[in-house]
Design a protein around this motif. Sequence first.
Motif, PDB file in Angstrom:
ATOM      1  N   ASP A 125       0.850  -1.197   0.000  1.00  0.00           N
ATOM      2  CA  ASP A 125       0.000   0.000   0.000  1.00  0.00           C
ATOM      3  C   ASP A 125       0.883   1.245   0.000  1.00  0.00           C
ATOM      4  OD1 ASP A 125      -1.982   1.850   0.191  1.00  0.00           O
ATOM      5  OD2 ASP A 125      -2.465   1.436   2.298  1.00  0.00           O
ATOM      6  N   ILE A 126       0.836   2.023  -1.079  1.00  0.00           N
ATOM      7  CA  ILE A 126       1.636   3.253  -1.178  1.00  0.00           C
ATOM      8  C   ILE A 126       0.729   4.463  -1.360  1.00  0.00           C
ATOM      9  CG2 ILE A 126       3.680   2.056  -2.062  1.00  0.00           C
ATOM     10  CD1 ILE A 126       2.851   2.987  -4.877  1.00  0.00           C
ATOM     11  N   SER A 127      -0.501   4.329  -0.934  1.00  0.00           N
ATOM     12  CA  SER A 127      -1.453   5.443  -1.114  1.00  0.00           C
ATOM     13  C   SER A 127      -0.999   6.684  -0.345  1.00  0.00           C
ATOM     14  CB  SER A 127      -2.849   5.022  -0.654  1.00  0.00           C
ATOM     15  OG  SER A 127      -2.822   4.569   0.700  1.00  0.00           O
ATOM     16  N   SER A 128      -0.394   6.483   0.827  1.00  0.00           N
ATOM     17  CA  SER A 128       0.072   7.641   1.602  1.00  0.00           C
ATOM     18  C   SER A 128       1.202   8.359   0.879  1.00  0.00           C
ATOM     19  CB  SER A 128       0.523   7.204   2.999  1.00  0.00           C
ATOM     20  OG  SER A 128       1.624   6.299   2.897  1.00  0.00           O
ATOM     21  N   GLN A 161       1.555   8.491  -2.393  1.00  0.00           N
ATOM     22  CA  GLN A 161       0.949   9.220  -3.505  1.00  0.00           C
ATOM     23  C   GLN A 161       0.345  10.540  -3.018  1.00  0.00           C
ATOM     24  OE1 GLN A 161      -1.577   5.971  -4.716  1.00  0.00           O
ATOM     25  NE2 GLN A 161      -0.320   5.543  -6.534  1.00  0.00           N
ATOM     26  N   GLU A 162      -0.209  10.507  -1.842  1.00  0.00           N
ATOM     27  CA  GLU A 162      -0.718  11.745  -1.252  1.00  0.00           C
ATOM     28  C   GLU A 162       0.424  12.709  -0.954  1.00  0.00           C
ATOM     29  OE1 GLU A 162      -3.434  14.475   0.035  1.00  0.00           O
ATOM     30  OE2 GLU A 162      -3.816  12.549  -0.982  1.00  0.00           O
ATOM     31  N   ARG A 200       1.392  14.558  -4.042  1.00  0.00           N
ATOM     32  CA  ARG A 200       0.452  15.619  -4.438  1.00  0.00           C
ATOM     33  C   ARG A 200       0.725  16.934  -3.707  1.00  0.00           C
ATOM     34  NH1 ARG A 200      -3.144  11.180  -5.431  1.00  0.00           N
ATOM     35  NH2 ARG A 200      -3.646  10.944  -3.200  1.00  0.00           N
ATOM     36  N   ASN A 222       3.585  10.845 -10.291  1.00  0.00           N
ATOM     37  CA  ASN A 222       2.699   9.696 -10.053  1.00  0.00           C
ATOM     38  C   ASN A 222       2.756   8.703 -11.208  1.00  0.00           C
ATOM     39  OD1 ASN A 222       1.017   9.730  -7.512  1.00  0.00           O
ATOM     40  ND2 ASN A 222       0.739  11.854  -8.186  1.00  0.00           N
ATOM     41  N   PRO A 277       6.021   0.865  -8.096  1.00  0.00           N
ATOM     42  CA  PRO A 277       5.528   0.516  -6.750  1.00  0.00           C
ATOM     43  C   PRO A 277       6.449  -0.402  -5.962  1.00  0.00           C
ATOM     44  CG  PRO A 277       3.769   0.356  -8.373  1.00  0.00           C
ATOM     45  CD  PRO A 277       5.025   0.565  -9.134  1.00  0.00           C
ATOM     46  N   HIS A 313       7.868   0.664  -2.343  1.00  0.00           N
ATOM     47  CA  HIS A 313       7.474  -0.134  -1.186  1.00  0.00           C
ATOM     48  C   HIS A 313       8.688  -0.670  -0.435  1.00  0.00           C
ATOM     49  CE1 HIS A 313       6.201  -4.042   0.679  1.00  0.00           C
ATOM     50  NE2 HIS A 313       5.295  -3.235   1.179  1.00  0.00           N
ATOM     51  N   ASP A 345       1.283  -5.011   5.224  1.00  0.00           N
ATOM     52  CA  ASP A 345       0.010  -5.497   4.673  1.00  0.00           C
ATOM     53  C   ASP A 345      -0.547  -6.658   5.496  1.00  0.00           C
ATOM     54  OD1 ASP A 345       0.021  -3.624   2.693  1.00  0.00           O
ATOM     55  OD2 ASP A 345       0.852  -4.958   1.158  1.00  0.00           O
TER      56      ASP A 345
END
Length: 925
Positions: free
Chosen positions: A330-333, A335-336, A339, A399, A404, A408, A453
Motif C-alpha cells: 500500500d503506497i497510497s500515503s 501518492q498523497e 500531491r 505519479n 511501486p 514499497h 500489509d
Amino acid sequence: FVIFLVPCFVIGTDMAFSCQNADDFVGASSPGDIIIGGLFAVHSEMLHPEEDPIKPVIQNCAGFEIQVFLQTLAMIHAIETINNSTLLSGVTLGYEIYDTCAEVTKAMASALRFLSKLNSSEDAVEFKCNYSDYIPRVKAVTGASYSEVSMAVSRLLALQLIPQVSPASSAEILSDKIRFPSFFRTIPSDFHQTRAMTRLICESGWNWIGVIATDDDNGRFALESFGVQAMANNVCIAFKEMLPAYLSDSTFHTKVDHAIEKIVKETRVNVIVVFMRQFHVLKLFKKAIERNVKKIWIASDNWSAAVKISTIPNIRQLGTIVGFGFKSGDISSFQEFLRNLHEKPTENNKFLHEYIMLLSVCAHLEYHDFQTCIANQSQDDLLENDGSKPQIWRDDFLNANIEPGFIHSTMLAVYAIAHAIKGQCKDRDCKDPSAFTPWELLEELKKVVVIDDDKEVKFDSNGDMSTSYDVLLWKEIDGHMEITTMAEYDAEKGGFIFEDEEKKKDFLALKKVQSTCSQHCRPGQVKKVTESPHTCCYECIYCPENHYSNQTDMDYCYRCNNKTYWAPINSTTCYRKTIYFLAWTDWFAIFLLLLSAFGVVLVLSICVIFTKNLDTPVVKASGGLTVCYIILFSHFLIFLSTVFFIDVPTEFKCKTRQTLFGISFTLCISCILIKSLKILLAFSFDPKLQNFLKCMYKPIPTVVTCTGIQVIICTFWLIFRTPFVNQNFSIPRAIILECNEGSIVAFGIMLGYIAALAFICFIFAFKGRKLPENYNEAKFITFGMLIYFIAWIVFIPVYATTFGKYLPAVEIIVVLISNYGILCCTFLPKCYIIIYKQETNTKSAFLKMVYTYSSKSAGSVAVSQVSLDSKSSSLRATITDSCKTENDSVNGICHFQVPGQPLIKGKDLPKNAARTVVRKRVSSI
C-alpha cells in the motif's frame, strides 16, 4: 588514532551544484536525534573531464533518474511519517541522502562521510583498532540502488558494522554474511529472481535464449546465477552480450550495435533475458526499434516496471515484454505525499530543486520527450539556465513514474531500521545520539519483525527478506503501453499464482512463441545430441523396439520394465505381450484331440472284439486276453497323455505328460517284446537259439523289470531336474507358455531307453518274420517298430528346430504316429481275421497252417528246432485235439488229423526230421 578528513573536491566557486564544503555534497538532509544515511543513484552517470592530466575531482552528474528520485522521496516520506507517529516515542529521525551517480567512487566518498565521527567539525574519520564505542555520523544507511555500489559501500561500512539496508541491490553474493556482515535488504536475492525466470522459460516451452547484461558486478553475478539455474533446467544460452556499465564508455554504442546484430542473426532465438540498468535498456530498445527486432523480452527487477521505457515511441514493435518486479504494498500515503510535494521547501533538498528546474526547462514537451529532456540535462546545463525560466509544477508526472515495488521496498527499509531503533530505545534516552552504537543496532535489526500489509516480515539468516515477486506483463491498452500484474511468484514454493483465468490466459499465450534450437521431440521420439556444444541442439530419433517415451523432449527412452511387455519403434507406451499356447480352441489342437479320441475309440473297439472272441485261435495266439488288455491299456494311456500337451501349461501337466507317455510306451514295448520272444521260441528249429530264448523268456519279470527301469529314470528326472513351466520370449511381441523339460539329458535317456527296447523287439520280431501266414505277428511287429523308428528319427531334428506354440503339437504328432503304428500293426490284422476271415479262425485251420509250416521247416532245415511254449494254450490245445488216443501213438509219435485230409501218422512224416518235430512239440505241450 589517526584522523582522516573527508575532502570536498572543488569544481568551481560560482556553480550552485559544485562542492564548496562537505555539506554541499549532501543531496537532501533533515536534522534529527538519530540520523539515517541514504545512497541513491539519482543521476545515471558522472561527467568526466576531457583535460589532461585527470585530477582527483568529483565531477557533476547527468541523466536525472525520476524513478530513483522518487525513491529518495519515499525515504523522506517514511521518516516523516515515523516522526509524526508514536513509534519512537518522541525520538526524531533525521536523514542525509547522497547521490552516487551510479558510480562506486562517488558512493565511497559518501560512505566516508557516514563513517566520520559524530559532531566532528572537520568530518574526521578516526582510525581505531576497536570501534565498539565509536559513534559515527549516522546509525544506519538505506541504499544503494545498484549491487555493484552496495558491495563496495558495505565493505567500508562493515569496518564499524553500520547497518546497511538496501531496497534495490539484489546480487546473490550480498547474502554472504562473512563478506558483508552488516548488509540487509528488503527484497529477495537474485537467486529467487533467476529461478523464477527459469521457471517461466521452462513452463513456456523455451530452451534456446539469449542474455544481455551490464558488465558490472550486478550483471555478472546475475548472469552467473541465471546460467546455473538454466543449466539445471536444460535451458541453453545461445549467446551472452555484455554492455559497458557506464554510458560514458566510448565503446558503449558499438557494443549495443553488436548485441542487436547478434539478436537479428540468431533467428531461432525468440526470447531475450535482460539484466541491465534502465538507461542501458533505453539505449538498447531504441536501437532495436530501428532494426525492427521483435522478440519476447524478459525483464529483470531493475527495469521491469520502468515507465520511461514503456513510453518509448513504437515500443509495441519490440514484441512482448514480461518481467519480474518486487512485490508492492500500500503506497497510497506516498501518492498523497507527492500531491503536496510542491509545497515542500527545497533548501535542504537539492534533488527536488533540480527536479523543479528540469520541469521549467522541459515542460513544453510531450510526455516521452519530456522524460528524454529530463534525462539528458546535465547539472552544468541547469546551472546556466538557473532562474532564467519560470517554475512550473507537473503533479501528474511523478505519479505516472512510480515503480511501486521500489517505493514499497524503500519505505520498508526505513521502517525496519525504525523498529530496530525502537528496540534499542526501550531503556535508553535516544535523544542522546551516543545512547547506542551502530553495531548494537545491527544486532537488533536481525531480530526485527515488521508488519507489512497485515503480514509479518523479517530478515532471514542471510539478511534477506523473503518477499515474493510480481510477474509483470506489458500490454497495449487504448493505444498506450500499460504495465500490468499477470501473476505472483511465490519465492518459497517456486510457483506462479494467478488471480483470475484472464491473467492465466495471458500467461498461456506466451507458449505460442517458439524459442528452441531444435524442434520439440514428440512422445515416441528421443533427443540425439549433435556436434553442437549445446544440449538443446539435437536431432529427434525414434525410440527403438521395446523402448518408449511418453513426454516431449525426453533425453532417453524408457525400456519396457520387464520381458512381459513390448513396444514397437516410435512408441509412447509399452504393451503387454500376447500369451500364446496350444489352446483347446486352436483348430490344430482340436484336430489332434480328435485323432487321440479316435485312437481311444479304436482301443476300446479292439478290446470289445477280443473279449467277444476270447476262445478263438487268433486271440489265444496273441498271448491271451491278459496280455492284450495290458497292451491295449498302455495304448490308451499313450493316447491320454496327449491331452496334457494342450492348453495352459501347468506344473502338473509338465511333469505328467512325459512321465505318463514314457512309462506307458515302455509297458507297451515290453509286452510286445515278450510276444516276440514267445513266437520266436515256438517256431525256432535252432537248438542253440531255442535254449537262449528259453532262458530269456520270463514274461512277468521281464515286463516288470523293463517298465521298472523306466519308472526309476522318470523318478530321478522328477526329483533332480523336474520339468517346469517356462515363458519363452524368443518371439518379440509374444510370450510362449511352454513346458521346459528340465533336463534334456533325462528326456533323452527316457526316449533312448524306449528306443533300445524297441530295437530289441525289432530284432526278435525280424527273426520271426516268416511264420505262418495267419499267425505272422512278428512281421507286423517288425513293421510297427519301423514306423516307430522313422517317426522318432524325424521328430528329433524337427523338435530341435521348432519353436512357438505348436512345439507341443510336434511331439503329439510323433506320439500319435508311433502309437497308431504299433496299435494298428499289432491288432488290426487279427481283427481283420476275426471279422472277415472267420473260416481261418478255427482250430483245424490253425493246425493245418502249423503242420504246413512245420513240414516246410523240417524239409528245408533238418537241424531247425522250434520249441512250443508250454504256456501257449492255443497251440497245445490244437495239437492235443488232433492226436488220437494214447494207443495211436507209436513210440511217442503223435498222429495228426487235418480236417478234410486223411490221417497223417508220424511214420509218414519225413524220417528223422518229422519225427523229431512232432516228438518235441508233443513233449513241449
